[in-house]
Every structure is written in structure tokens, then in C-alpha cells.
Design an enzyme around this catalytic site. Structure first.
Site, short mmCIF file in Angstrom:
data_model
loop_
_atom_site.label_atom_id
_atom_site.label_comp_id
_atom_site.label_asym_id
_atom_site.label_seq_id
_atom_site.Cartn_x
_atom_site.Cartn_y
_atom_site.Cartn_z
N SER A 116 -21.59 -22.00 -48.43
CA SER A 116 -21.30 -20.60 -48.77
C SER A 116 -22.15 -19.96 -49.86
O SER A 116 -22.12 -18.75 -50.01
CB SER A 116 -19.83 -20.45 -49.13
OG SER A 116 -19.04 -20.67 -48.00
N SER A 138 -20.04 -18.00 -46.93
CA SER A 138 -18.99 -17.01 -47.06
C SER A 138 -19.21 -16.06 -48.24
O SER A 138 -18.59 -15.01 -48.30
CB SER A 138 -17.63 -17.71 -47.25
OG SER A 138 -17.61 -18.42 -48.48
N LYS A 196 -17.79 -13.21 -56.82
CA LYS A 196 -17.12 -13.48 -55.55
C LYS A 196 -15.61 -13.36 -55.74
O LYS A 196 -15.07 -13.76 -56.78
CB LYS A 196 -17.48 -14.88 -55.06
CG LYS A 196 -16.97 -15.19 -53.65
CD LYS A 196 -17.37 -16.60 -53.18
CE LYS A 196 -17.05 -16.80 -51.71
NZ LYS A 196 -17.43 -18.15 -51.23
#
Lengths: 476, 443
Positions: A181, A157, A82
């Protein structure tokens, strides 16, 4: 090799048996990314050159040292990172344009640990900018699509990491979970996603969203894979004062142990109007599987649930407004007006709730509600071992469906945020499929109960094997 | 100063601690000897995304040490808070400081002009340093982060300082204590110690105060902040100027503007830097990266035990035991370990039946450092009265004018004669002995 089918467990076996080499796996992974990522937008930055170099070195190591897999438990495993994770020498944008050109001079602790364990970074993944979002659509770049249906969101997310693992572009997707997320993209992409106990995994080097909520997790195809990664990432870090010197569990060792007599709680406040009927049904079917495995189910109450979202959306923006102060327009080359709409919204909300005269009414009151939510869970865990709830009240929704309504978007996390308020671990696994779309189910446990969650999830997964279902790039 | 207006002054003093490493990272804490800018930096003190602070335990202990030396109470639960403001030398957009739970509170400092109450002593991080200069013909602002996140202690007083002279005394005393504890060089020129004074004038007449102590009066409704003062003398002169300036404004029936002012030493006047219409909103909240700190009785006990004898008590005991004037002996030491060495010296001198008072005098005025040097300085040669009387006779004969002057009542001339005799004798002779012998010869 079939990347859609491959797990970490299979990969290690295959590398040991020389079915394929690290280099072959890495090359295959990048050819998959090049073929499919234009459609999915999972990656913002690729690190192919380094990855191939690393893979060659590891192939040599395997030849030289038969014991290498004991020393490097994730040897050759491709990991999609990420973009909130600081990676030395690799562009790190947080999904934002403000630091769109930022190349960090250091590695986050988790990245250091993954690299030391032999993992190979494929690239940096797309996400809602700064972690602000539940769909991936708040990225300052092109939104990521759900490999199960390209007209739908993959959940956010950590949208890119979720989608990447789902379409075989990596075996692990790292994520951060501040409110949902990791668990939401895991639920929407047929993956296993862990939000660990706060303080279990170091936050050092991970761009902060809301520091007292942020936890560092990951997504994998199976429970075993997930447990294996946590064995690497968990532990106290002298660079993060909020990590805890609690012993790291033998997460893979407990898999297969019986859960006979396990008491599962079903919070009545989570099974209410607004929950998709088909999801409700899917979860109730899954509960029968747990019963078959020897668990007992009882209804419980988490009475302060109604106040969780309100408290969350005061405390989180407060911390966000503070954490985003460092992007002050002086450094990193971009002015503050470059922040996206959601970041601006949270900066404004948070600046307001921390302002003198409003602090007591908002921040302080919300902090008190947070304590009550924490107590809700503590009381519940006096009665039951594990709490089960849907990961999301809806199926993966259409791209654009909620972008004009921030409040509707916030409510996607309604079953997930309370876990972050309480600091306890949550594991999202698959409850099944509805209309060919994945349905996530969340297991929650007391602080540092990751072993128990894995043990429970593993037996369920063995019965159901939803991970054997692969995305078909519908509407792609 | 007439008694119509009473100056009310509160002070905020910042002191950089000289711990080996910085406040929240392991970078070297030595901004004044770095040689080059930005050499003592890392992701933490540069505020890079993702970096996290870890508190320096030594800095916390030193802050508590200072608090104890100032007679403060120590909070058993303390924490760090974020103080937000934008400035180029502040890389995170907030400073890690302490808001409502400082490590120390409610202390006091004795000054020759009265007691000054200490409101609080808290710990924070210093900022980077801005340097404005011309590079390649362009005016630019450069930032040096060597100082970023150096531990900085702030000592805040009650508004209980009532004159410029007392403000100076307070600041000097504070520096003395800080140096005595050996926790900071407190170098004002380099910015290792920075002074700020909040000054306002109270119209005493208007509050009909006959016997009311000043501290019971209502404070004025404005205050002027005098900032960036880098010497005690400028502090005193700046406050004196402010008092006169504010008096003139008040006499006109106006209220001085609430503002920050600097001091121009050349022109000997203060000047406006920034007006504060409202208090800045720093949006303080507890720093979630740093868990709250429990100062339990065990830890506090260890810190207390490591603290040296109280500075004032030490001077008092020397005064009682050896009749040493504090203002003299305090010229001889800075740190507590210096003072310990003096203590040992005094004990040795006493054992050897030497006068500690004279020893201290010699140390201050003759710059001697050891008892051996002192002995050499005070020793006298063995000479007989006959030998001396012989020389005296010669000296008197050679200086008839001095003899006449003496007899005319100018007895001071005897000092001149003593010197002449010593020179002639080429020996070290006790002064009073010579005076006696000369007087005898002149009689």
C-alpha cells in the site's frame, strides 16, 4: 514557488533563506488543493485552519531561533496523512463509512513525532477502506485518480497520499504498507515509497489492517526527502510491543556514499509471464545504471514465491476479520452491513480460516509457508546485498478495469506481498516511464537495512532524475 | 447419596489481580473504588481504533506466582491469544486471553476432602460491566469500562471434584492461597472472584466399577455449567440442587441438557440461562500485537524466590512446633506477611516461655493482638491462701444451697462458686488454684 517541483530539501533551504515563509507555503498548498482536488479526490478531510495557525507560529519561531531547523527537522513541511492514522481532533475514517464520523481523542505515535518535528498536517487522505486494496477504488467515498492520467488508478491502498504528493498538495504522504500500500502508489505516481522493516516504525494509533504485516511508511518525491522523514518516524515505542530497540540509522548521512561492489540479486521467479514486457525492459535498463555505479547483478531464486500470495490471502484476512471485530455495530453509530464489499469478503474469508476444524489446514499451514518465505529471503541475502524487482507487473491500470475481478486485483501486489510476509524493508523508486506512465522499481534488503536501500536508491536517482518529470493531469 | 450416581465436578474460577495498573494499559486498576463510571479509561482499554496493548509484567509474574503456589509447571514459552465474541462490554470484539500455551499447567490443591488437580492457570483481561437501569423513564443498558482490561486469572481444575462440599472446600482453599500471596482481594460479592462449576453425574453401576478409581471412568456425555455464583454457600447449595435435579432426569432414562444455569438463592434452586447446543467457536489465534513471552530460568528463579513459604507447609510446621490447630490459626492471617508477623510473635512468646497455643486461643477468642495484651490477660494477682480461704468461707455461708448441691454430687456448682469468690476478692486468681481451695473447704 512551484509546488510540483518543490522538495523537502528545497523547502527547508527556502525557509532558512526567507525565500518564502511557512504561511506562504501553506496558503499556496491549500490553494493548489482547492484548485485540483475536485479532479483527483486525494483528500477526505482538510485541516486548513489549524495548518495556517501552525504556519504562523512557525514563522515566528524561525525569526526567534536560528537553530530551530536542527530541533525541528521538518519545520513547515506540509504532510498529507493517510486516513488510517489516528489524528486527535481530526476526523479519521479509514476510508470507510462505518467510522465516517469518528473524531479520535488521541494522536498516533507517528503523528506525534511528525508534529513535534514541525510538520504541518494538510489533511486526511483517501484510501481503499481499511487498507483493503491496490487501486484506491475500494474507498467508501469517491476513488482517487492518478495525476499522470485521470482515467487511471494511482495505486493503493494509500491512494490519496500518493496522488497528493504527486500533484504538489503536500511534500510527504504518510501511508501504511500491509502488502503493497505504500510501494504501489509510489510506483504508479512517480514517487519514492518506503515500506520499513516490521517493528521499525510504531503502529500505535494506526488503525490495524493485519497487525503482523502492517508497516508504517511514507511517500516523497525524492530519496533524500524520504530518508529525512524516516529519521523522524523510526524508533522504539513503549506503546507498541512489536517495535524493536534497534538503533535508528542516519539515513540522510549515508546518501552519496559509493555502492561500488554492491551485489544486486534478480529473482528469476519475478521475471515471468504476466510481467509487462515494457516494464521488464525498463527494469533491465535501470540495472545497467546500477552496473555503471559499480554494482554487480546476478540472478537469484526465491523458490517459495509461488505460494506467497496464497499464504498472504489466508493470513491477512484472518487478522483483518479479528481487527474489524471492534466495529461491532454497538459503537461508532453504524451497523456492520455498512462495511464495503471488500471488507465483508475479507471478514468472511478470515472468519472461515480461523474457525475450529479449518485453523490447522489454513491459518497454521499458511503461517508455516510464511516462515519458508522468510527463509527464502534470508538465504538470498547470504548471496546478495539487495534484491531488485519491478514494483508492479503492469502499468497504472484504468479505473474500473479490475474492480469486478478481486483475484486480478490481488495479483497487482505479487512482487510486493512477499516482503510483508518476510518483514523486511522495501523501497519503491522510479525505473522510468513507459507510455508517459511511471514505472516503479523495488529495492529489497535484509531486516533494518534501510540505510543501504536509501544509499543505493540515492545514487540511482542522481543518475536518472525521474522526479523532475511532473504530472500533466492527462484526460483531466 | 446413593452410590449409583457419582457427581463429577470441574471448576473454573476467575480472580481479578490487584496490580496498580490494568493488564494492557497504564490506567489505574481499581474498579471497585472508582466512584464514577468510565474514569479509569484510555484508548487501549476502550478498544479505540489503532490502540495497542502492552502486557503488564507484574500481572504475568503474579500469575506465575499463583501457579507455583498451586504446584504447577510453568511454560518456558507462553503467549497471548485473541478470543473472539461479540458482546457490548467487550470493546474490541475479542478478549485477550491465553489458549494453548498458558503460563501455568498441571498443579494441585489439597482440600480436606481430597486432592484436586489443576489443569491450567492462565491470564486474560476482564471485560467492562453492563448496567441495566432506567434513565429518564427509559430502560437502557450502560457500560462502565473501569473494569475493562483489569488483569484476570483463570484457574481451571480437572473434573476431579466429587461432591458439593468438596467444591466449596476447593474454592475456599483457592481464595485462601490467592489472599496469602496478596495478589487479589478475591472479593466475591463485588465480583473480584467468580466461581463456575461444571457438573454431571456418572452412572457408576453402568460402568461396573468394583475397584476402579473414579478417575479411570469414562466421563458423562453432557455437562451443566453453573455460573455467576458469588458465595461459597451458594456454590454448595447450587451443586447440591443440580445433583438432585440431574439424578431425577437420569432416573427417567433421559440425559440432562447441556446448558448454563444460574442459582437463585431465594428459591434455593438453579435455573436455565442459556443452552449450548454446540461449543462456541471463539476463533482463537495468537495476538499479533503481543510478542510471545519467554520465561527463562533467571526470571522464573526470581519469581520463585519472591514466593512466600507454601501455605500448607506453614500450617503444618506450626502444628508440629506449637501444636496449633490449622483451622484455628488460619483465622488469624490472610497474607503471607501477616503470617510472617505471626511467626515472629510465636518465636518471641516461646522465648518468653509463654504458651503459643494459649496465645493463639486468646487471639482467636479474646481478640487480643499483642504479646503484651496476652500477658496482661493471663497474669494473676499475688494473694495468700489465707486471704482466699477467708473469702471462701464467707461465700459458702452465703450460698448454702450450692453447698448442699455439691455434696449431693452436682460438682458443676463449683464453677459458680469460683465466680462468686473472684467477684468477692476483686482479684484475678488462677482458676485451678481456686477450685482446689474450695474443694478443700467443702471437704
Amino acid at each position: 514557488m512551484d509546488l510540483l517541483e518543490l522538495t523537502i530539501k528545497d523547502t527547508i533551504e527556502a525557509l532558512k533563506d526567507k525565500t518564502f515563509s511557512c504561511l506562504e507555503l501553506t496558503k499556496e498548498t491549500f490553494s493548489n488543493i482547492k484548485k485540483n482536488d475536485k479532479k483527483i479526490n486525494a483528500f477526505l478531510t482538510l485541516d486548513e485552519e489549524n495548518a495556517l495557525k501552525q504556519a504562523k507560529e512557525y514563522d515566528d519561531l524561525i525569526k526567534e531561533d536560528a537553530q530551530i531547523f536542527d530541533k525541528k527537522p521538518l519545520l513547515g513541511v506540509p504532510v498529507a496523512v493517510k486516513d488510517l492514522f489516528t489524528t486527535e481532533g481530526i476526523r479519521t475514517t479509514a476510508g470507510s463509512k462505518i467510522i465516517g464520523d469518528y473524531i479520535p481523542p488521541f494522536n498516533s505515535t507517528v503523528i506525534k513525532k511528525l508534529l513535534a518535528a514541525g510538520a504541518i498536517i494538510t489533511g486526511k487522505t483517501n484510501q481503499d477502506a481499511w487498507g483493503h486494496g491496490s487501486s484506491g477504488e475500494n474507498t467508501d467515498y469517491e476513488p482517487t485518480k492518478n495525476p499522470y492520467d485521470l482515467t487511471r488508478v494511482p495505486g493503493g491502498s494509500s491512494s490519496g497520499s500518493g496522488a497528493a504528493v504527486a500533484y504538489g498538495a503536500s511534500l510527504v504522504g504518510t501511508g501504511t504498507d500491509t502488502g503493497s500500500s505504500v510501494r504501489l502508489p509510489a510506483g504508479f505516481c512517480n514517487l519514492v515509497g518506503l515500506k520499513p522493516t516490521y517493528g521499525r516504525v510504531s503502529r500505535y494509533g494506526i488503525i490495524a489492517m493485519a497487525s503482523s504485516f502492517d508497516t508504517i511508511g511514507h511517500m516523497t518525491k525524492t530519496v533524500y526527502d524520504n530518508a529525512k522523514v524516516l529519521e523522524v518516524t523510526a524508533g522504539v515505542d513503549p506503546y507498541d510491543s512489536t517495535t524493536v530497540p534497534e538503533k535508528v540509522g542516519s539515513y540522510t548521512k549515508v546518501l552519496g556514499q559509493s555502492i561500488k561492489g554492491l551485489k544486486i540479486g534478480l529473482p528469476k521467479e519475478y521475471f515471468v509471464e504476466g510481467l509487462d514486457k515494457k516494464i521488464d525492459e525498463s527494469i533491465r535498463n535501470s540495472l545497467q545504471v546500477f552496473e555503471k555505479l559499480g554494482a554487480t547483478i546476478q540472478e537469484i531464486s526465491l523458490p517459495y514465491t509461488d505460494y506467497a500470495m496464497a499464504a498472504y490471502y489466508i493470513l491477512v484476512p484472518s487478522e483483518v476479520s479479528s481487527n474489524l471485530s471492534r466495529f461491532d455495530g454497538v459503537r461508532y453509530g453504524k451497523a456492520r452491513e455498512v462495511f464495503g464489499a471488500e471488507a465483508k469478503r475479507r471478514i468472511m474469508l478470515g472468519s472461515y480460516t480461523l474457525s475450529s476444524g479449518y485453523y490447522d489446514a489454513y491459518y497454521l499451514k499458511a503461517a508455516k509457508v510464511r516462515t519458508l518465505i522468510k527463509q527464502d529471503f534470508e538465504k538470498a541475502f547470504e548471496k546478495v546485498d539487495v534484491i531488485v524487482a519491478p514494483t508492479s507487473p503492469t502499468l497504472p491500470f484504468k479505473i474500473g478495469e479490475k474492480t469486478d475481478d478481486p483475484l486480478a486485483m490481488y495479483l497487482s501486489d505479487i512482487f510486493l506481498c512477499p516482503v510483508n510476509l518476510a518483514g523486511i524493508p522495501g523501497l519503491s523508486i522510479q525505473s522510468g516511464f513507459v507510455d508517459d506512465l511511471p514505472v516503479g522499481m523495488q529495492l529489497m534488503g535484509p531486516q533494518f537495512s534501510e540505510e543501504l536501500l536509501y544509499k543505493t536508491a540515492y545514487l540511482f536517482e542522481k543518475e536518472t532524475e525521474y522526479y523532475k518529470i511532473h504530472p500533466k493531469f492527462k484526460n483531466g | 447419596m446413593d452410590k449409583k450416581y457419582q457427581p463429577i465436578i470441574g471448576m473454573e474460577v476467575h480472580v481479578e489481580l490487584k496490580t496498580a495498573s490494568k493488564m494492557f494499559c497504564s490506567c489505574k486498576n481499581d474498579p471497585f473504588h472508582a466512584g464514577k463510571p468510565n474514569v479509569y479509561t484510555c484508548p487501549v482499554c476502550l478498544g479505540l481504533p489503532g490502540a495497542l496493548p502492552v502486557a503488564n509484567k507484574k500481572a504475568i509474574e503474579w500469575t506465575i506466582k499463583l501457579g507455583l503456589a498451586l504446584g504447577c509447571k510453568i511454560n518456558s514459552l507462553s503467549k497471548f491469544d485473541r478470543k473472539h465474541y461479540f458482546y457490548p462490554d467487550l470493546p474490541k470484539g475479542y478478549q485477550i486471553s491465553q489458549y494453548d500455551l498458558p503460563f501455568c499447567y498441571q498443579g494441585k490443591v489439597e482440600t480436606p476432602l481430597g486432592l484436586v488437580g489443576i489443569t491450567r492457570v492462565h491470564l486474560e483481561e476482564d471485560t467492562g460491566k453492563l448496567i441495566h437501569q432506567e434513565v429518564d423513564g427509559q430502560n437502557v443498558s450502560l457500560i462502565d469500562f473501569n473494569r475493562s482490561s483489569v488483569p484476570l486469572v483463570e484457574i481451571v481444575t480437572e473434573p476431579e471434584i466429587y461432591s458439593a462440599a468438596q467444591a466449596k472446600e476447593y474454592a475456599k482453599k483457592l481464595r485462601q492461597i490467592v489472599r496469602y500471596l496478596d495478589i487479589s482481594d478475591a472479593d466475591m460479592e463485588k465480583g473480584g472472584m467468580r466461581l463456575e462449576a461444571n457438573i454431571s453425574l456418572l452412572n457408576v453401576d453402568s460402568q461396573m466399577t468394583n475397584d476402579k478409581p473414579i478417575s479411570n471412568l469414562k466421563l458423562p456425555n453432557y455437562k451443566v455449567e453453573l455460573k455467576n455464583i458469588n458465595s461459597f454457600r451458594f456454590l454448595e447449595r447450587g451443586i447440591e440442587y443440580e445433583i438432585e435435579r440431574q439424578k431425577e432426569i437420569l432416573e427417567k432414562g433421559e440425559t440432562p441438557i447441556q446448558e448454563t444455569r444460574g442459582f437463585n438463592a431465594e428459591k434455593n434452586r438453579t435455573y436455565s440461562q442459556r443452552t449450548k447446543e454446540e461449543a462456541a467457536d471463539y476463533r482463537y489465534f495468537p495476538d499479533p500485537d503481543l510478542p510471545p513471552i519467554n520465561i527463562d530460568s533467571k526470571w522464573l528463579g526470581e519469581i520463585t524466590k519472591s514466593n512466600p513459604v507454601d501455605f500448607d507447609l506453614r500450617l503444618k510446621s506450626w502444628q508440629e512446633e506449637y501444636r496449633l490447630k490449622p483451622e484455628l490459626v488460619e483465622l488469624l492471617f490472610e497474607t503471607a506477611s501477616d503470617a510472617d508477623r505471626l511467626d515472629e510473635m510465636f518465636a518471641t512468646a516461646t522465648k518468653e516461655k509463654l504458651s503459643v497455643e494459649k496465645l493463639v486461643n486468646a487471639m482467636v477468642h479474646k481478640k487480643i493482638k499483642t504479646i503484651a495484651e496476652f500477658k496482661k490477660l493471663t497474669s494473676v494477682d499475688e494473694v495468700s491462701d489465707e486471704f482466699l480461704l477467708d473469702i471462701i468461707k464467707k461465700v459458702l455461708l452465703a450460698n448454702p444451697k450450692a453447698v448442699v448441691d455439691y455434696k449431693a454430687g452436682k460438682t458443676n456448682v463449683i464453677n459458680f462458686l469460683v465466680g462468686m469468690v473472684m467477684r468477692e476478692a476483686k482479684k484475678k486468681i488462677e482458676f485451678n488454684r481456686l477450685v482446689g481451695l474450695i474443694k478443700k473447704s467443702l471437704a
